[in-house]
Design a protein around this motif. Structure first.
Motif, PDB file in Angstrom:
ATOM      1  N   GLN A   1     -38.342  33.797  14.988  1.00  0.00           N
ATOM      2  CA  GLN A   1     -37.394  33.432  13.873  1.00  0.00           C
ATOM      3  C   GLN A   1     -37.355  34.631  12.936  1.00  0.00           C
ATOM      4  O   GLN A   1     -36.375  35.022  12.476  1.00  0.00           O
TER       5      GLN A   1
ATOM      6  N   LYS B   1     -37.700  37.795   6.237  1.00  0.00           N
ATOM      7  CA  LYS B   1     -36.428  37.140   6.727  1.00  0.00           C
ATOM      8  C   LYS B   1     -35.367  37.953   5.928  1.00  0.00           C
ATOM      9  O   LYS B   1     -34.301  38.385   6.464  1.00  0.00           O
TER      10      LYS B   1
ATOM     11  N   ASN C   1     -38.119  37.694  13.872  1.00  0.00           N
ATOM     12  CA  ASN C   1     -38.197  39.026  14.722  1.00  0.00           C
ATOM     13  C   ASN C   1     -39.211  39.836  14.172  1.00  0.00           C
ATOM     14  O   ASN C   1     -38.816  40.979  13.972  1.00  0.00           O
TER      15      ASN C   1
ATOM     16  N   SER D   1     -34.962  41.317   8.334  1.00  0.00           N
ATOM     17  CA  SER D   1     -34.584  41.325   9.536  1.00  0.00           C
ATOM     18  C   SER D   1     -33.230  40.495   9.702  1.00  0.00           C
ATOM     19  O   SER D   1     -32.160  41.245  10.383  1.00  0.00           O
ATOM     20  N   HIS D   2     -32.862  39.775   8.876  1.00  0.00           N
ATOM     21  CA  HIS D   2     -31.459  38.903   8.878  1.00  0.00           C
ATOM     22  C   HIS D   2     -30.560  39.605   8.226  1.00  0.00           C
ATOM     23  O   HIS D   2     -29.152  39.653   8.662  1.00  0.00           O
TER      24      HIS D   2
END
Ligand code: GLV
Ligand code: GLV
Length: 332
Positions: free
Chosen positions: A188, A163, A190, A166-167
């Motif tokens: 969610q 997370k 990726n 990716s984010h």
């Protein structure tokens, strides 16, 4: 009379106080390093034990402590506990999942960044008074943003790292795990499922977050390191035994990979001196879950498990049991 428990290491006083309301508590308050025989001695007559990753709970100890009913570790990893032997003897075992996920993911990400950007090496250089002048390649490392993040072991901590990458950093994420995640979770995060070989070949920054078991002993050795990019970094926040340290030192010396970050070691707290002699490695002393808030939450979860298991007025209701079958409840 109250059930007797042992708190095998010194932990937060407010938690000890809470345990004392229901139990007769012995605490290792000076945090002595006990031998296995001393641990067994202190466990005599105890029904519960609050332990950490430092205490080894094996068949021999269990035989010598027939009154023991609950072993509650404040760690998420439990490779120091023979769970099958505990089950055979009717001892409930709990660990501490969830409470340390985000904190440990933070450390994993920080260690990966420190490794890629050569923070350890450059700090030592500055402290040693060697900084005289700038040059174009001065401590030039590898970018994190946009680089391919590889994750070996996509459990809770692996997903929390995915997370972040990716984010937060626009990193394409690839992962390898015993079982593939649900498509919805992959989307969610990726994250793309790949084989072990593809993970090794394609990762720019590879992080290990797989729990230790004999099947993953030296899962990363010479053949695996040889598959990685020469610009890649390797970070381990799981357990030391997953990487063959001798092969890793060689790969770092010969620049088969760019750098490594290790928070865990095969013989910790003993560190192989060869690891210390390699400059392109960042080393931390198993501090993945070490924020004050999280350490408190881990100890508290272990305490709540003990309270729920050894409550004389109700059936045991552990919060995070690893062997509920001890209670005659079928696991799904
Ligand atoms: C730390 O390594 C833990 O297992 O909690
Ligand atoms: C730990 O919480 C993990 O499953 O990775």
């Amino acid at each position: 009379s109250k059930p007797k428990i042992l708190v095998a290491r010194a932990i937060f006083l407010d938690i000890i106080d809470q345990l004392r309301t229901k139990f007769d508590v012995e605490v290792n308050e000076y945090d002595d390093i006990w031998t296995q025989d001393e641990l067994i001695l202190h466990l005599q007559g105890k029904q519960g034990a609050l332990i950490t990753s430092s205490e080894k709970i094996d068949a021999k100890l269990l035989k010598a402590c027939p009154e023991l009913r609950a072993v509650c570790t404040l760690a998420v990893g439990y490779n120091n506990i023979d769970v099958a032997a505990c089950t055979a003897q009717g001892v409930l075992v709990t660990n501490a999942p969830n409470v340390l996920t985000e904190t440990t993911a933070d450390l994993g990400f920080a260690l990966m960044m420190a490794t890629a950007r050569r923070i350890g090496e450059s700090e030592r250089f500055l402290r040693e008074g060697l900084w005289r002048q700038w040059d174009i390649g001065f401590f030039a490392g590898q970018d994190i943003h946009g680089a391919t993040l590889g994750i070996l072991g996509m459990g809770r901590i692996g997903q929390a790292i995915a997370k972040r990458g990716s984010h937060g950093f626009g990193m394409p994420v690839i992962y390898h795990n015993r079982s593939r995640l649900a498509l919805e979770i992959e989307q969610q995060l990726n994250a793309r499922y790949v084989s072990k070989e593809e993970l090794l070949q394609q990762s720019d920054h590879l992080i290990i977050t797989v729990p230790y078991s004999p099947e993953v002993h030296h899962f990363i050795g010479q053949p695996e390191l040889a598959m990685m990019k020469p610009t890649a970094t390797l970070t381990n926040i799981a357990r030391g035994g997953i990487i063959d340290e001798v092969a890793l030192v060689e790969a770092l010396r010969t620049h088969q990979i760019a750098a490594a970050g290790l928070d865990v070691f095969e013989g910790e707290p003993h560190i192989d001196p060869d690891l210390l002699s390699v400059p392109n490695i960042v080393l931390t002393p198993h501090i993945g879950s070490a924020s004050l808030k999280t350490r408190h939450a881990m100890a508290n979860l272990a305490a709540q498990n003990l309270l729920a298991i050894l409550d004389p007025n109700s059936t045991p209701q552990p919060l995070t049991a690893l062997n509920v079958e001890v209670l005659g409840i079928k696991r799904n």
